[in-house]
Design an enzyme around this catalytic site. Structure first.
Site, PDB file in Angstrom:
ATOM      1  N   ASP A 185     -31.864 -81.915   3.772  1.00  0.00           N
ATOM      2  CA  ASP A 185     -33.021 -81.782   4.650  1.00  0.00           C
ATOM      3  C   ASP A 185     -34.277 -81.561   3.799  1.00  0.00           C
ATOM      4  OD1 ASP A 185     -33.326 -80.853   7.905  1.00  0.00           O
ATOM      5  OD2 ASP A 185     -34.997 -80.418   6.552  1.00  0.00           O
ATOM      6  N   ILE A 186     -35.367 -82.189   4.209  1.00  0.00           N
ATOM      7  CA  ILE A 186     -36.601 -82.115   3.429  1.00  0.00           C
ATOM      8  C   ILE A 186     -37.236 -80.716   3.516  1.00  0.00           C
ATOM      9  CG2 ILE A 186     -38.279 -82.882   5.197  1.00  0.00           C
ATOM     10  CD1 ILE A 186     -39.269 -84.932   3.057  1.00  0.00           C
ATOM     11  N   ASN A 218     -29.176 -80.027  17.490  1.00  0.00           N
ATOM     12  CA  ASN A 218     -30.230 -79.818  18.483  1.00  0.00           C
ATOM     13  C   ASN A 218     -30.293 -81.053  19.374  1.00  0.00           C
ATOM     14  OD1 ASN A 218     -31.015 -77.345  17.299  1.00  0.00           O
ATOM     15  ND2 ASN A 218     -32.279 -78.411  15.802  1.00  0.00           N
ATOM     16  N   VAL A 278     -36.232 -85.078  15.564  1.00  0.00           N
ATOM     17  CA  VAL A 278     -35.944 -86.464  15.158  1.00  0.00           C
ATOM     18  C   VAL A 278     -34.891 -87.008  16.116  1.00  0.00           C
ATOM     19  CG1 VAL A 278     -35.071 -87.961  13.344  1.00  0.00           C
ATOM     20  CG2 VAL A 278     -36.517 -86.014  12.736  1.00  0.00           C
ATOM     21  N   HIS A 292     -28.102 -86.155  14.658  1.00  0.00           N
ATOM     22  CA  HIS A 292     -27.807 -85.583  13.342  1.00  0.00           C
ATOM     23  C   HIS A 292     -27.224 -84.202  13.513  1.00  0.00           C
ATOM     24  CE1 HIS A 292     -31.981 -84.587  14.385  1.00  0.00           C
ATOM     25  NE2 HIS A 292     -31.777 -83.420  13.782  1.00  0.00           N
ATOM     26  N   MET A 293     -26.373 -83.850  12.589  1.00  0.00           N
ATOM     27  CA  MET A 293     -25.786 -82.512  12.551  1.00  0.00           C
ATOM     28  C   MET A 293     -26.316 -81.808  11.303  1.00  0.00           C
ATOM     29  SD  MET A 293     -21.777 -81.471  12.659  1.00  0.00           S
ATOM     30  CE  MET A 293     -21.365 -82.125  11.050  1.00  0.00           C
ATOM     31  N   HIS A 294     -26.966 -80.655  11.530  1.00  0.00           N
ATOM     32  CA  HIS A 294     -27.374 -79.819  10.403  1.00  0.00           C
ATOM     33  C   HIS A 294     -26.125 -79.089   9.904  1.00  0.00           C
ATOM     34  CE1 HIS A 294     -31.799 -79.763  11.425  1.00  0.00           C
ATOM     35  NE2 HIS A 294     -31.314 -80.070  12.620  1.00  0.00           N
TER      36      HIS A 294
HETATM   37  P1  5GP Z   1     -34.178 -81.521  14.436  1.00  0.00           P
HETATM   38  O1  5GP Z   1     -35.235 -80.512  14.747  1.00  0.00           O
HETATM   39  O2  5GP Z   1     -34.493 -82.866  15.033  1.00  0.00           O
HETATM   40  O3  5GP Z   1     -32.796 -81.041  14.753  1.00  0.00           O
HETATM   41  O4  5GP Z   1     -34.165 -81.635  12.868  1.00  0.00           O
HETATM   42  C1  5GP Z   1     -34.767 -82.664  12.156  1.00  0.00           C
HETATM   43  C2  5GP Z   1     -34.677 -82.287  10.690  1.00  0.00           C
HETATM   44  O5  5GP Z   1     -34.984 -83.422   9.932  1.00  0.00           O
HETATM   45  C3  5GP Z   1     -35.656 -81.175  10.287  1.00  0.00           C
HETATM   46  O6  5GP Z   1     -34.929 -80.069   9.762  1.00  0.00           O
HETATM   47  C4  5GP Z   1     -36.543 -81.854   9.237  1.00  0.00           C
HETATM   48  O7  5GP Z   1     -36.870 -81.005   8.156  1.00  0.00           O
HETATM   49  C5  5GP Z   1     -35.704 -83.039   8.779  1.00  0.00           C
HETATM   50  N1  5GP Z   1     -36.475 -84.202   8.373  1.00  0.00           N
HETATM   51  C6  5GP Z   1     -37.494 -84.782   9.075  1.00  0.00           C
HETATM   52  N2  5GP Z   1     -37.965 -85.846   8.424  1.00  0.00           N
HETATM   53  C7  5GP Z   1     -37.234 -85.952   7.268  1.00  0.00           C
HETATM   54  C8  5GP Z   1     -37.251 -86.865   6.179  1.00  0.00           C
HETATM   55  O8  5GP Z   1     -38.046 -87.807   6.116  1.00  0.00           O
HETATM   56  N3  5GP Z   1     -36.355 -86.658   5.185  1.00  0.00           N
HETATM   57  C9  5GP Z   1     -35.460 -85.626   5.221  1.00  0.00           C
HETATM   58  N4  5GP Z   1     -34.616 -85.525   4.190  1.00  0.00           N
HETATM   59  N5  5GP Z   1     -35.403 -84.750   6.247  1.00  0.00           N
HETATM   60  C10 5GP Z   1     -36.289 -84.905   7.256  1.00  0.00           C
END
Ligand code: 5GP
Ligand code: ZN
Length: 114
Positions: A32-33, A88, A97, A101-103
């Site tokens: 994650d970025i 989420n 996003v 996706h699974m964190h």
């Molecule tokens: P969400 O809130 O949708 O569950 O999590 C999206 C995750 O994607 C966030 O933790 C965010 O930091 C990560 N993310 C968003 N854009 C990018 C990207 O371009 N590259 C990477 N590696 N992670 C991203």
């Protein structure tokens, strides 16, 4: 299959760089970025599925593979003492996003979030 406006589809296509930790025919895993924990990776299907609401019976095996991959990856990344998995879903679920996706989060606490 893929959405040209989706940031994670662009990572799958190699149009945006990511620190990849695993890739196979169906799944991609990258850091994650903005990590919330010392180890924070995202497990995504290469196929564009927007949210868990969009999952059908045809995706059940894929979801199983995403979850089953998590402990293997955590061990490979040196996380032997437990981890969290978070998916989420939708606006009220905190999803930012809209590509499923699974964190997977691990490493010594305290963490930035969670
Ligand atoms: P969400 O809130 O949708 O569950 O999590 C999206 C995750 O994607 C966030 O933790 C965010 O930091 C990560 N993310 C968003 N854009 C990018 C990207 O371009 N590259 C990477 N590696 N992670 C991203
Ligand atoms: Zn996508």
């Amino acid at each position: 299959m893929s959405d040209p406006d989706c940031i994670f589809c662009k990572i799958v296509a190699g149009q945006i760089p990511a620190k990849k930790v695993h890739e196979d025919e169906e799944l991609l895993v990258f850091h994650d970025i903005h990590p919330w924990a010392p180890v924070h990776v995202l497990v995504i299907p290469k196929l564009h599925v927007a949210t868990l609401y969009d999952v059908g019976p045809e995706h059940e095996a894929l979801l199983g593979r995403m979850l089953a991959l998590a402990p293997r990856l955590m061990r490979q990344l040196g996380v032997e003492d437990g981890f969290r998995t978070v998916v989420n879903t939708g606006r009220n679920g905190g999803q930012e996003v809209f590509h499923l996706h699974m964190h997977v989060l691990g490493g010594p606490r305290p963490w930035a979030r969670g």
